[in-house]
Design an enzyme around this catalytic site. Structure first.
Site, PDB file in Angstrom:
ATOM      1  N   GLN A 101       6.508  40.205  71.815  1.00  0.00           N
ATOM      2  CA  GLN A 101       5.836  41.456  71.477  1.00  0.00           C
ATOM      3  C   GLN A 101       6.744  42.648  71.771  1.00  0.00           C
ATOM      4  O   GLN A 101       7.294  42.778  72.868  1.00  0.00           O
ATOM      5  CB  GLN A 101       4.524  41.610  72.253  1.00  0.00           C
ATOM      6  CG  GLN A 101       3.695  42.781  71.722  1.00  0.00           C
ATOM      7  CD  GLN A 101       2.440  43.050  72.538  1.00  0.00           C
ATOM      8  OE1 GLN A 101       2.536  43.421  73.696  1.00  0.00           O
ATOM      9  NE2 GLN A 101       1.280  42.878  71.927  1.00  0.00           N
ATOM     10  N   TYR A 172      -0.789  52.603  73.345  1.00  0.00           N
ATOM     11  CA  TYR A 172       0.663  52.764  73.352  1.00  0.00           C
ATOM     12  C   TYR A 172       1.138  53.507  72.092  1.00  0.00           C
ATOM     13  O   TYR A 172       0.328  53.909  71.256  1.00  0.00           O
ATOM     14  CB  TYR A 172       1.341  51.411  73.527  1.00  0.00           C
ATOM     15  CG  TYR A 172       1.084  50.817  74.897  1.00  0.00           C
ATOM     16  CD1 TYR A 172       1.577  51.425  76.050  1.00  0.00           C
ATOM     17  CD2 TYR A 172       0.311  49.660  75.051  1.00  0.00           C
ATOM     18  CE1 TYR A 172       1.320  50.906  77.316  1.00  0.00           C
ATOM     19  CE2 TYR A 172       0.056  49.130  76.315  1.00  0.00           C
ATOM     20  CZ  TYR A 172       0.565  49.747  77.438  1.00  0.00           C
ATOM     21  OH  TYR A 172       0.304  49.245  78.680  1.00  0.00           O
ATOM     22  N   ARG A 220      -0.273  43.762  66.423  1.00  0.00           N
ATOM     23  CA  ARG A 220      -1.475  43.858  67.256  1.00  0.00           C
ATOM     24  C   ARG A 220      -2.104  45.224  67.024  1.00  0.00           C
ATOM     25  O   ARG A 220      -1.478  46.262  67.252  1.00  0.00           O
ATOM     26  CB  ARG A 220      -1.160  43.657  68.735  1.00  0.00           C
ATOM     27  CG  ARG A 220      -2.473  43.467  69.528  1.00  0.00           C
ATOM     28  CD  ARG A 220      -2.295  42.843  70.874  1.00  0.00           C
ATOM     29  NE  ARG A 220      -3.441  41.985  71.178  1.00  0.00           N
ATOM     30  CZ  ARG A 220      -3.806  41.646  72.415  1.00  0.00           C
ATOM     31  NH1 ARG A 220      -3.114  42.066  73.452  1.00  0.00           N
ATOM     32  NH2 ARG A 220      -4.845  40.872  72.597  1.00  0.00           N
ATOM     33  N   GLY A 313      -7.015  35.065  77.135  1.00  0.00           N
ATOM     34  CA  GLY A 313      -6.063  35.675  78.048  1.00  0.00           C
ATOM     35  C   GLY A 313      -6.393  35.506  79.508  1.00  0.00           C
ATOM     36  O   GLY A 313      -5.782  34.709  80.216  1.00  0.00           O
ATOM     37  N   ARG A 314      -7.387  36.251  79.982  1.00  0.00           N
ATOM     38  CA  ARG A 314      -7.653  36.283  81.419  1.00  0.00           C
ATOM     39  C   ARG A 314      -8.053  34.915  81.961  1.00  0.00           C
ATOM     40  O   ARG A 314      -7.739  34.588  83.104  1.00  0.00           O
ATOM     41  CB  ARG A 314      -8.736  37.315  81.722  1.00  0.00           C
ATOM     42  CG  ARG A 314      -8.388  38.721  81.246  1.00  0.00           C
ATOM     43  CD  ARG A 314      -7.189  39.326  81.962  1.00  0.00           C
ATOM     44  NE  ARG A 314      -6.410  40.182  81.077  1.00  0.00           N
ATOM     45  CZ  ARG A 314      -5.324  40.838  81.440  1.00  0.00           C
ATOM     46  NH1 ARG A 314      -4.863  40.726  82.673  1.00  0.00           N
ATOM     47  NH2 ARG A 314      -4.664  41.572  80.575  1.00  0.00           N
TER      48      ARG A 314
END
Length: 331
Positions: A101, A172, A220, A313-314
């Site tokens: 990424q 971002y 993304r 993910g988590r």
């Protein structure tokens, strides 16, 4: 056949199942952004057994002024390539594919790691991870950053990664251009959704020109800010179609200025309405992430056509055997 045994092959993207580990920052790199032993060990542990078809590496900065935090991975110069080769090899040996990424933090760059915070406009980032009001990027600056993404994509390809992901989520830089909350420009890089994705389209073209037609390029997308006056799913449907036309092969859905969580929503797959909406207007695969911890819930999202891949993910971060145990539970 479950999402953990159902393969995918559209001629460009080939994966043995529908499970993806999405990018999650570890802060385990060396101070200069190079791959450390801790980074290699972490990704070895997460990819062991090859149960996860695709590992998307944590966001890695394309230039020094886009560094988000201490000990973040770098793809910003050629000296990083050797360590990145080792990282790709670790994951491949375990039987998973790996995508790098690419990111620039923009106005979310921390003051302790950069003195030159930049953004599309001279406004505070609504995520409020810092109190810095960025310098507004000039058109020359934008052209220079486009070249940074291009060069970083080439480094990832040289290092042996199976693709790259352009990061435009979680507040971002590219997400800052997408969102009306942070993009107040009146030139061709602002105003309506078509102006707000111009930088994206230039980055996609530069990356595609560099890596060639056959190399997978993901994006993304922070598909909604969930804030008044912010990016809406209708914006993102238009943007996603433009991204597909520009050469993106996979859209990876997450949140925008809300980050990767929805504070008032604890449901499995809380971004499912976003992935379903984007999937309805594009012909390329879509990844769904967002609070997914239950394998049967993940399986249902695939069966219902809400996404082509599921990002967990988590749960994987907390339990490296999650995918192995999930596969056993669905047999």
């Amino acid at each position: 056949m479950s999402f953990l045994t159902k393969s995918f092959d559209n001629g460009r993207i080939k994966l043995k199942n529908r499970l993806v580990m999405p990018p999650m920052a570890t802060a385990k790199a060396h101070n200069d952004g190079k791959v450390s032993r801790e980074v290699l060990d972490y990704y070895h542990e997460k990819s062991k057994g090859g149960y996860i078809s695709l590992i998307i590496i944590e966001h890695s900065y394309v230039s020094e002024d886009g560094k988000a935090s201490l000990n973040q991975l770098s793809v910003a110069d050629d000296s990083c390539v050797e360590g990145l080769k080792q990282l790709a090899e670790v994951i491949h040996k375990n039987g998973s594919k790996a995508v790098m990424q690419l990111n620039h933090a923009g106005s979310l760059a921390r003051k302790e790691v950069t003195v030159n915070t930049v953004g599309p406009s001279h406004v505070l980032n609504p995520r409020k991870l810092n109190d810095t009001i960025p310098r507004e990027l000039s058109k020359d600056d934008i052209r220079g950053l486009t070249a940074r993404y291009k060069d970083s994509a080439l480094r990832a390809k040289e290092a042996g990664f199976d693709g790259v992901e352009i990061h435009s989520a979680h507040g971002y830089l590219l997400n800052q251009f997408l969102s009306p909350l942070t993009n107040k420009r009146t030139d061709e890089y602002g105003n309506d959704i078509y102006g707000r994705v111009k930088f994206h389209l230039e980055v996609i073209k530069a990356v595609r020109d560099a890596v060639g037609d056959d190399y997978p390029v993901f994006l993304r997308l922070g598909a909604s800010d969930y804030m008044e006056g912010g990016t809406t799913i209708e914006d993102s449907k238009i943007a996603s179609k433009l991204f597909e036309e520009a050469g993106v092969n996979v859209i990876d859905i997450s949140g925008g200025m809300c980050g990767f969580i929805l504070p008032d929503n604890k449901e499995q797959g809380y971004f499912a309405s976003l992935s379903e909406a984007v999937k309805s207007v594009v012909g390329i695969p879509v990844i769904l992430t967002g609070g997914i911890t239950d394998a049967s819930a993940a399986d249902k999202f695939i069966q219902e056509g809400k996404a082509d891949f599921i990002g967990v993910g988590r749960a994987v971060f907390a339990d490296s055997d999650w995918a192995k145990n999930a596969m056993e539970s669905l047999q």
